[in-house]
Design a protein around this motif. Structure first.
Motif, PDB file in Angstrom:
ATOM      1  N   TYR A 103      -5.973  10.124  -1.717  1.00 44.12           N
ATOM      2  CA  TYR A 103      -5.361   8.806  -1.533  1.00 44.12           C
ATOM      3  C   TYR A 103      -5.750   7.942  -2.741  1.00 44.12           C
ATOM      4  O   TYR A 103      -6.832   7.376  -2.777  1.00 44.12           O
ATOM      5  CB  TYR A 103      -5.861   8.213  -0.212  1.00 44.12           C
ATOM      6  N   GLY A 127      -5.471   4.893  -5.732  1.00 41.12           N
ATOM      7  CA  GLY A 127      -5.083   3.487  -5.849  1.00 41.12           C
ATOM      8  C   GLY A 127      -6.109   2.721  -6.644  1.00 41.12           C
ATOM      9  O   GLY A 127      -7.053   3.316  -7.191  1.00 41.12           O
ATOM     10  N   ILE A 162      -4.517   3.380   6.435  1.00 44.28           N
ATOM     11  CA  ILE A 162      -3.848   4.554   5.850  1.00 44.28           C
ATOM     12  C   ILE A 162      -4.834   5.729   5.730  1.00 44.28           C
ATOM     13  O   ILE A 162      -4.505   6.865   6.075  1.00 44.28           O
ATOM     14  CB  ILE A 162      -3.239   4.209   4.462  1.00 44.28           C
ATOM     15  N   LYS A 204      -3.073  -3.888 -14.657  1.00 50.86           N
ATOM     16  CA  LYS A 204      -3.668  -5.173 -14.324  1.00 50.86           C
ATOM     17  C   LYS A 204      -5.186  -5.161 -14.551  1.00 50.86           C
ATOM     18  O   LYS A 204      -5.828  -4.140 -14.363  1.00 50.86           O
ATOM     19  CB  LYS A 204      -3.339  -5.506 -12.862  1.00 50.86           C
ATOM     20  N   GLY A 221       0.724   4.650   0.799  1.00 45.93           N
ATOM     21  CA  GLY A 221       1.135   3.802   1.916  1.00 45.93           C
ATOM     22  C   GLY A 221       2.426   3.080   1.548  1.00 45.93           C
ATOM     23  O   GLY A 221       2.608   2.690   0.403  1.00 45.93           O
ATOM     24  N   LEU A 222       3.295   2.930   2.520  1.00 44.18           N
ATOM     25  CA  LEU A 222       4.526   2.162   2.285  1.00 44.18           C
ATOM     26  C   LEU A 222       4.501   0.927   3.170  1.00 44.18           C
ATOM     27  O   LEU A 222       4.501   1.035   4.391  1.00 44.18           O
ATOM     28  CB  LEU A 222       5.753   2.997   2.641  1.00 44.18           C
ATOM     29  N   ARG A 223       4.455  -0.224   2.524  1.00 40.89           N
ATOM     30  CA  ARG A 223       4.422  -1.473   3.293  1.00 40.89           C
ATOM     31  C   ARG A 223       5.818  -1.970   3.601  1.00 40.89           C
ATOM     32  O   ARG A 223       6.083  -2.512   4.651  1.00 40.89           O
ATOM     33  CB  ARG A 223       3.679  -2.556   2.510  1.00 40.89           C
ATOM     34  N   GLU A 255       7.455   4.172  -5.701  1.00 37.40           N
ATOM     35  CA  GLU A 255       6.691   5.270  -5.097  1.00 37.40           C
ATOM     36  C   GLU A 255       7.463   6.589  -5.190  1.00 37.40           C
ATOM     37  O   GLU A 255       6.864   7.637  -5.457  1.00 37.40           O
ATOM     38  CB  GLU A 255       6.370   4.949  -3.630  1.00 37.40           C
ATOM     39  N   PRO A 274       1.631   1.722   7.555  1.00 35.83           N
ATOM     40  CA  PRO A 274       0.476   1.136   8.219  1.00 35.83           C
ATOM     41  C   PRO A 274       0.888   0.481   9.528  1.00 35.83           C
ATOM     42  O   PRO A 274       2.080   0.266   9.776  1.00 35.83           O
ATOM     43  CB  PRO A 274       0.032   0.064   7.227  1.00 35.83           C
TER      44      PRO A 274
HETATM   45  P1  ADP Z   1      -1.825   0.423  -6.563  1.00 34.08           P
HETATM   46  O1  ADP Z   1      -2.500  -0.553  -7.427  1.00 34.08           O
HETATM   47  O2  ADP Z   1      -1.602   1.785  -7.135  1.00 34.08           O
HETATM   48  O3  ADP Z   1      -0.623  -0.122  -5.796  1.00 34.08           O
HETATM   49  P2  ADP Z   1      -3.453  -0.127  -4.316  1.00 34.08           P
HETATM   50  O4  ADP Z   1      -4.914   0.028  -4.305  1.00 34.08           O
HETATM   51  O5  ADP Z   1      -2.914  -1.498  -4.230  1.00 34.08           O
HETATM   52  O6  ADP Z   1      -2.901   0.721  -5.497  1.00 34.08           O
HETATM   53  O7  ADP Z   1      -2.856   0.694  -3.118  1.00 34.08           O
HETATM   54  C1  ADP Z   1      -3.058   2.064  -2.991  1.00 34.08           C
HETATM   55  C2  ADP Z   1      -2.058   2.604  -2.011  1.00 34.08           C
HETATM   56  O8  ADP Z   1      -2.244   1.940  -0.775  1.00 34.08           O
HETATM   57  C3  ADP Z   1      -0.601   2.394  -2.380  1.00 34.08           C
HETATM   58  O9  ADP Z   1       0.125   3.515  -1.906  1.00 34.08           O
HETATM   59  C4  ADP Z   1      -0.212   1.180  -1.601  1.00 34.08           C
HETATM   60  O10 ADP Z   1       1.168   1.174  -1.288  1.00 34.08           O
HETATM   61  C5  ADP Z   1      -1.034   1.377  -0.360  1.00 34.08           C
HETATM   62  N1  ADP Z   1      -1.310   0.126   0.328  1.00 34.08           N
HETATM   63  C6  ADP Z   1      -1.882  -0.987  -0.157  1.00 34.08           C
HETATM   64  N2  ADP Z   1      -1.970  -1.959   0.781  1.00 34.08           N
HETATM   65  C7  ADP Z   1      -1.434  -1.422   1.903  1.00 34.08           C
HETATM   66  C8  ADP Z   1      -1.180  -1.908   3.210  1.00 34.08           C
HETATM   67  N3  ADP Z   1      -1.486  -3.158   3.560  1.00 34.08           N
HETATM   68  N4  ADP Z   1      -0.616  -1.088   4.077  1.00 34.08           N
HETATM   69  C9  ADP Z   1      -0.258   0.168   3.714  1.00 34.08           C
HETATM   70  N5  ADP Z   1      -0.440   0.690   2.510  1.00 34.08           N
HETATM   71  C10 ADP Z   1      -1.015  -0.086   1.603  1.00 34.08           C
END
Ligand code: ADP
Length: 166
Positions: A11, A13, A25, A48, A95-97, A105, A126
């Motif tokens: 996973y 991110g 997730i 970023k 994760g798909l919000r 994605e 989520p």
């Molecule tokens: P990135 O900077 O690559 O988007 P993040 O750390 O923000 O990485 O997120 C990592 C993963 O978790 C991504 O797939 C993102 O879509 C998912 N994600 C982030 N916040 C949420 C949430 N509130 N619910 C579901 N998935 C989430």
């Protein structure tokens, strides 16, 4: 056909910082896999600039998942597929919000498939209460002195307050 050995999911991110959405997730994933590696991308590979250092993000993730058997935390740099292969991972979790997450994605999943055809990407939704949470909004709210306890674990909330108090 059953998979050989334990089923491993990655996973990836930035987790800057880990939110309740990320937690949800990762915990959903461990119901599908034997091991989940929450993989923090090294900052050099990100567009970023961050609030927490990679080491701080890892420390927070380890505290948040301390009681979750099978959920591990690691950092990686370079290509995700190379890291996934080195860990013997079978799939990547994202994760798909909202629909707005989907286009990027899907592109990334297909690029990863091109780079390493054996990797699969699984998308998980989520719990609806967490679907509006993002690390960037949490940072913004905390910076302006807002209450973030619904969005992050207590240890993350404390660390955010300490960051912005200094
Ligand atoms: P990135 O900077 O690559 O988007 P993040 O750390 O923000 O990485 O997120 C990592 C993963 O978790 C991504 O797939 C993102 O879509 C998912 N994600 C982030 N916040 C949420 C949430 N509130 N619910 C579901 N998935 C989430």
């Amino acid at each position: 056909m059953s998979p050989p050995g334990p089923l491993v999911g990655i996973y990836p991110g930035s987790f800057d910082p880990v939110t309740r959405g990320h937690e949800d997730i990762a915990r959903r994933t461990i119901r599908l896999a034997d091991r989940v590696i929450v993989a923090v991308a090294h900052t050099a590979t990100q567009k970023k600039s961050g609030l927490f250092t990679v080491d701080e993000r890892i420390e927070l993730l380890r505290e948040v998942f301390a009681d979750d058997d099978g959920i591990e935390v690691a950092a990686f740099s370079g290509l995700l597929v190379d890291f996934a292969r080195s860990q013997g991972a079978h799939f990547v979790i994202r994760g798909l919000r909202a629909v707005s997450d989907f286009e990027y994605e899907l592109q990334m999943a297909q690029m990863n498939q091109e780079l390493w055809p054996e990797i699969e990407t699984l998308f998980l939704a989520p719990e609806v209460d967490y679907s509006f949470i993002s690390s960037s909004l949490v940072r913004e709210v905390a910076k302006l002195g807002g209450e973030v306890k619904r969005f992050v674990s207590p240890v993350v909330r404390e660390r955010l307050q300490a960051k912005f108090a200094g």
